[in-house]
Design a protein around this motif. Structure first.
Motif, short mmCIF file in Angstrom:
data_model
loop_
_atom_site.label_atom_id
_atom_site.label_comp_id
_atom_site.label_asym_id
_atom_site.label_seq_id
_atom_site.Cartn_x
_atom_site.Cartn_y
_atom_site.Cartn_z
N MET A 1 -26.29 90.74 57.79
CA MET A 1 -25.69 89.74 56.93
C MET A 1 -24.19 89.68 57.20
SD MET A 1 -25.63 89.49 52.80
CE MET A 1 -26.09 87.84 52.43
N LEU A 2 -23.69 88.48 57.25
CA LEU A 2 -22.26 88.28 57.47
C LEU A 2 -21.55 88.12 56.13
CD1 LEU A 2 -19.99 87.83 59.51
CD2 LEU A 2 -20.49 85.41 59.38
N TYR A 3 -20.51 88.88 55.93
CA TYR A 3 -19.74 88.79 54.69
C TYR A 3 -18.50 87.95 54.94
CZ TYR A 3 -22.74 92.73 53.51
OH TYR A 3 -23.82 93.55 53.29
N SER A 4 -18.36 86.85 54.20
CA SER A 4 -17.21 85.99 54.39
C SER A 4 -16.26 86.01 53.19
CB SER A 4 -17.65 84.55 54.66
OG SER A 4 -18.40 84.04 53.57
N LYS A 5 -16.76 86.52 52.05
CA LYS A 5 -15.92 86.62 50.84
C LYS A 5 -16.15 88.00 50.22
CE LYS A 5 -15.29 82.91 48.26
NZ LYS A 5 -15.65 81.79 47.33
N ILE A 6 -15.12 88.82 50.30
CA ILE A 6 -15.22 90.20 49.82
C ILE A 6 -14.34 90.36 48.58
CG2 ILE A 6 -14.78 92.62 50.38
CD1 ILE A 6 -15.25 91.85 53.35
N LEU A 7 -14.97 90.79 47.48
CA LEU A 7 -14.26 91.05 46.24
C LEU A 7 -14.06 92.56 46.09
CD1 LEU A 7 -13.21 89.86 43.50
CD2 LEU A 7 -15.44 90.48 42.56
N ASP A 31 -13.11 88.86 59.56
CA ASP A 31 -12.34 87.64 59.33
C ASP A 31 -12.76 87.00 58.01
OD1 ASP A 31 -10.31 85.83 60.00
OD2 ASP A 31 -11.76 84.42 60.84
N ALA A 32 -12.92 87.84 56.99
CA ALA A 32 -13.38 87.38 55.68
C ALA A 32 -12.21 87.12 54.74
CB ALA A 32 -14.30 88.44 55.07
N THR A 33 -12.45 86.26 53.78
CA THR A 33 -11.50 86.06 52.69
C THR A 33 -11.66 87.22 51.73
OG1 THR A 33 -11.75 83.66 52.91
CG2 THR A 33 -10.81 84.48 50.84
N VAL A 34 -10.55 87.71 51.21
CA VAL A 34 -10.61 88.88 50.34
C VAL A 34 -9.92 88.58 49.01
CG1 VAL A 34 -8.50 89.95 51.23
CG2 VAL A 34 -10.27 91.39 50.26
N ALA A 35 -10.51 89.12 47.95
CA ALA A 35 -9.92 88.98 46.62
C ALA A 35 -9.84 90.35 45.97
CB ALA A 35 -10.76 88.04 45.76
N LEU A 36 -8.77 90.55 45.23
CA LEU A 36 -8.62 91.76 44.42
C LEU A 36 -8.89 91.38 42.97
CD1 LEU A 36 -5.30 93.37 45.76
CD2 LEU A 36 -7.61 94.32 45.93
N LEU A 37 -9.60 92.26 42.29
CA LEU A 37 -9.94 92.04 40.89
C LEU A 37 -9.55 93.26 40.08
CD1 LEU A 37 -11.54 90.76 38.47
CD2 LEU A 37 -13.55 91.87 39.43
N TYR A 38 -8.75 93.05 39.05
CA TYR A 38 -8.41 94.11 38.11
C TYR A 38 -8.78 93.58 36.73
CZ TYR A 38 -5.64 97.91 36.00
OH TYR A 38 -5.24 99.03 35.30
N VAL A 39 -9.80 94.15 36.12
CA VAL A 39 -10.21 93.73 34.78
C VAL A 39 -9.36 94.48 33.76
CG1 VAL A 39 -12.09 93.58 33.10
CG2 VAL A 39 -12.58 93.28 35.54
N VAL A 40 -8.63 93.73 32.94
CA VAL A 40 -7.84 94.32 31.87
C VAL A 40 -8.83 94.70 30.77
CG1 VAL A 40 -6.00 93.96 30.18
CG2 VAL A 40 -5.83 92.93 32.47
N ASP A 41 -9.06 95.98 30.63
CA ASP A 41 -10.06 96.50 29.70
C ASP A 41 -9.55 96.36 28.27
OD1 ASP A 41 -11.99 97.88 28.28
OD2 ASP A 41 -12.04 99.59 29.66
N THR A 42 -10.05 95.35 27.56
CA THR A 42 -9.57 95.08 26.20
C THR A 42 -9.91 96.21 25.22
OG1 THR A 42 -11.55 93.75 25.84
CG2 THR A 42 -9.52 92.58 26.43
#
Length: 143
Positions: A1-7, A31-42
């Motif tokens: 599987m090819l990963y093009s969007k990595i979170l 050559d994937a698009t990358v996103a960083l996610l930080y969940v503010v733990d309420t």
């Protein structure tokens, strides 16, 4: 599987930095698009009347910490621009929700490696993501 969007899901721990660095390397190789996610733990935005900290101030500090962490980690990436997400909520739910909304092909995260009583009491975000995610999850161990 090819990963093009990595979170890449992060917090302010050294384990997250390791996961982010490895997630960035993978993104560059694919050559994937990358996103960083930080969940503010309420749930951590608790008041401490004795010190004069109210829930709004605690939440503000948590959001500031999240923003600083996202910026610090994004600066480590030398590839394409990094997308950043900073929702407020519950990490185990919001990581999966963000991955689905953004249509990520892969979730990358680190683990604190807690075991025994600490694991039982605190639970494991990584374990919950693995159990409930409909997309592949790559976990970088703490060791």
């Amino acid at each position: 599987m090819l990963y093009s969007k990595i979170l890449i899901a992060v917090d302010n721990s050294e384990f997250s930095e390791k996961a982010a660095i490895n997630g960035f390397k993978l993104a560059e190789q694919l050559d994937a698009t990358v996103a960083l996610l930080y969940v503010v733990d309420t749930s951590k935005a608790v008041a401490n009347i004795d010190t004069g900290v109210y829930p709004e101030q605690a939440l503000f500090l948590l959001k500031k910490e999240a923003e600083q962490t996202l910026n610090k980690l994004a600066a480590l990436h030398t590839g394409k621009e990094v997308v950043k997400f900073m929702p407020q909520g519950i990490p185990t739910k919001d990581i999966i929700k963000t991955a689905e909304k953004w249509e990520a092909d892969l979730i990358v995260l680190g683990t604190h490696g807690r075991t025994g009583l600490m694991h039982l009491l605190v639970g494991s975000v990584s374990e919950s993501i693995i159990r409930h995610s409909k997309i592949p999850v790559m976990v970088y161990p703490s060791k």
